[in-house]
Design a protein around this motif. Structure first.
Motif, PDB file in Angstrom:
ATOM      1  N   UNK A  74       0.950  -1.108  -0.116  1.00  0.00           N
ATOM      2  CA  UNK A  74      -0.078  -0.014  -0.199  1.00  0.00           C
ATOM      3  C   UNK A  74       0.778   1.316  -0.079  1.00  0.00           C
ATOM      4  N   UNK A  75       0.399   2.187  -0.972  1.00  0.00           N
ATOM      5  CA  UNK A  75       1.354   3.410  -0.833  1.00  0.00           C
ATOM      6  C   UNK A  75       0.685   4.385  -0.137  1.00  0.00           C
ATOM      7  N   UNK A  76       1.434   5.024   1.200  1.00  0.00           N
ATOM      8  CA  UNK A  76       1.086   6.018   2.105  1.00  0.00           C
ATOM      9  C   UNK A  76       1.827   7.121   1.906  1.00  0.00           C
ATOM     10  N   UNK A  77       1.384   8.225   1.168  1.00  0.00           N
ATOM     11  CA  UNK A  77       2.104   9.236   0.668  1.00  0.00           C
ATOM     12  C   UNK A  77       3.456   8.882  -0.108  1.00  0.00           C
ATOM     13  N   UNK A 183      10.279  14.931  19.567  1.00  0.00           N
ATOM     14  CA  UNK A 183       9.907  13.786  18.762  1.00  0.00           C
ATOM     15  C   UNK A 183       9.521  14.672  17.417  1.00  0.00           C
ATOM     16  N   UNK A 184      10.198  13.842  16.332  1.00  0.00           N
ATOM     17  CA  UNK A 184       9.944  14.216  14.877  1.00  0.00           C
ATOM     18  C   UNK A 184       9.475  13.045  14.062  1.00  0.00           C
ATOM     19  N   UNK A 185       8.708  13.615  12.952  1.00  0.00           N
ATOM     20  CA  UNK A 185       8.373  12.676  11.909  1.00  0.00           C
ATOM     21  C   UNK A 185       9.340  12.345  10.791  1.00  0.00           C
ATOM     22  N   UNK A 192      17.176   8.931   1.194  1.00  0.00           N
ATOM     23  CA  UNK A 192      17.068  10.154   1.931  1.00  0.00           C
ATOM     24  C   UNK A 192      16.223   9.780   3.104  1.00  0.00           C
ATOM     25  N   UNK A 193      16.902  10.065   4.291  1.00  0.00           N
ATOM     26  CA  UNK A 193      16.224  10.093   5.345  1.00  0.00           C
ATOM     27  C   UNK A 193      15.842  11.635   5.731  1.00  0.00           C
ATOM     28  N   UNK A 194      14.343  11.930   5.764  1.00  0.00           N
ATOM     29  CA  UNK A 194      13.802  13.354   6.070  1.00  0.00           C
ATOM     30  C   UNK A 194      13.254  13.357   7.400  1.00  0.00           C
ATOM     31  N   UNK A 195      13.233  14.629   8.414  1.00  0.00           N
ATOM     32  CA  UNK A 195      12.651  14.567   9.403  1.00  0.00           C
ATOM     33  C   UNK A 195      11.970  15.944   9.603  1.00  0.00           C
ATOM     34  N   UNK A 201       3.474  18.412   8.795  1.00  0.00           N
ATOM     35  CA  UNK A 201       4.525  19.381   8.218  1.00  0.00           C
ATOM     36  C   UNK A 201       4.681  19.292   6.570  1.00  0.00           C
ATOM     37  N   UNK A 202       4.613  20.064   5.833  1.00  0.00           N
ATOM     38  CA  UNK A 202       4.927  20.022   4.400  1.00  0.00           C
ATOM     39  C   UNK A 202       6.434  20.097   3.774  1.00  0.00           C
TER      40      UNK A 202
END
Length: 280
Positions: A74-77, A183-185, A192-195, A201-202
């Motif tokens: 399943x694709x989630x974003x 705590x970050x998303x 790439x590891x993004x937070x 947050x866009x």
């Protein structure tokens, strides 16, 4: 013997691949299910959904773990999550639901169910991704063809590619200058590891290039449980998950990223010498 008892007896003795691949009373053909992709690999499923799918796109495929186990991708974003669908010998289990036939299983998906993962992500299954897609019969003509002298042989033709494995979820991160924990998303996509400040947050606070990461490992120096670190030349990042299982999953997929990336770079050819040029 009633119809239900008869169907139950057949289901308990049949191989799951046989049951799902031919008609049996009210059961449908799995092969006729438009979004069943057979032995499609996890890598290929992620490539399809990330490149051509959208949020809520999904497909069903065989699991490579054992007979009777299937995977719902399943694709989630910007990530792809994988869930087990299991044939128990009597029914098909998905999440907290159990279905006595493939038809009931398909009806469930027709109602666009909402599912939630361990990371807290909620996904509405909206768009089944078709196995067969119409494609134009268009091909380019070769106009330039070069012969190169590289010193390589057919033994050097080992296909490689970076992993497409994705993951997302909340982690607690230690600050760089001020050593506080917030705590970050986090989202992991390609290399790439993004937070982000939070899941809504866009724009990311920072993007880490995993090709620069030298190690990922459990860490016990911060006096926190479920903590692990990512070692970069410029800084070591300390992260903590809610559970040990979740921390282990992050470490495994991050380590999986490092090996294919480094192997892929190592196999890139050196500058080549052109010896002939054919203009067609």
């Amino acid at each position: 013997m009633g119809r239900a008892e008869s169907l139950e007896g057949k289901m308990s003795t049949q191989d799951p691949s046989d049951l799902w691949s031919r008609s049996d009373g009210e059961a449908e053909l799995l092969q006729d299910l438009g979004w069943y992709h057979g032995n499609l690999t996890r890598h290929a499923a992620e490539a399809l959904l990330l490149s051509n799918g959208c949020d809520g796109s999904y497909l069903l495929r065989d699991s490579n773990e054992r007979i009777g186990l299937y995977s719902l991708s399943v694709r989630a974003k910007d990530s792809v999550k994988h869930f087990h669908v299991e044939y128990t010998g009597y029914s098909f289990k998905f999440g907290f639901n159990e279905f006595s036939s493939l038809r009931d299983f398909v009806k469930h998906f027709a109602n666009q169910p909402l599912i939630g993962s361990e990371t807290g992500t909620l996904i509405v299954l909206k768009h089944p991704y078709p196995k067969k897609v119409e494609e134009p019969s268009i091909y380019e003509s070769v106009r330039v063809h070069t012969a190169m002298q590289t010193g390589r042989s057919e033994n050097d033709l080992v296909p490689t590619a970076p992993s497409l494995g994705t993951k997302e979820g909340y982690l607690t991160k230690q600050g760089g200058l001020v050593k506080t924990w917030k705590t970050r998303w986090f989202t992991l996509h390609r290399n790439e590891l993004k937070y982000f400040k939070d899941q809504m947050s866009p724009e990311p606070i920072r993007i880490l290039d995993l090709t620069e990461c030298s190690a990922v490992q459990f860490d016990y120096s911060q006096e926190r449980v479920n903590c692990f670190c990512l070692v970069f030349p410029f800084r070591t990042f300390y992260l903590c998950a809610k559970t040990g299982v979740e921390a282990d999953e992050w470490i495994k997929i991050l380590r999986w990223k490092l090996h294919p990336v480094h192997s892929f770079i190592a196999t890139l050819p050196m500058p080549v010498l052109f010896t002939e040029l054919y203009i067609l």
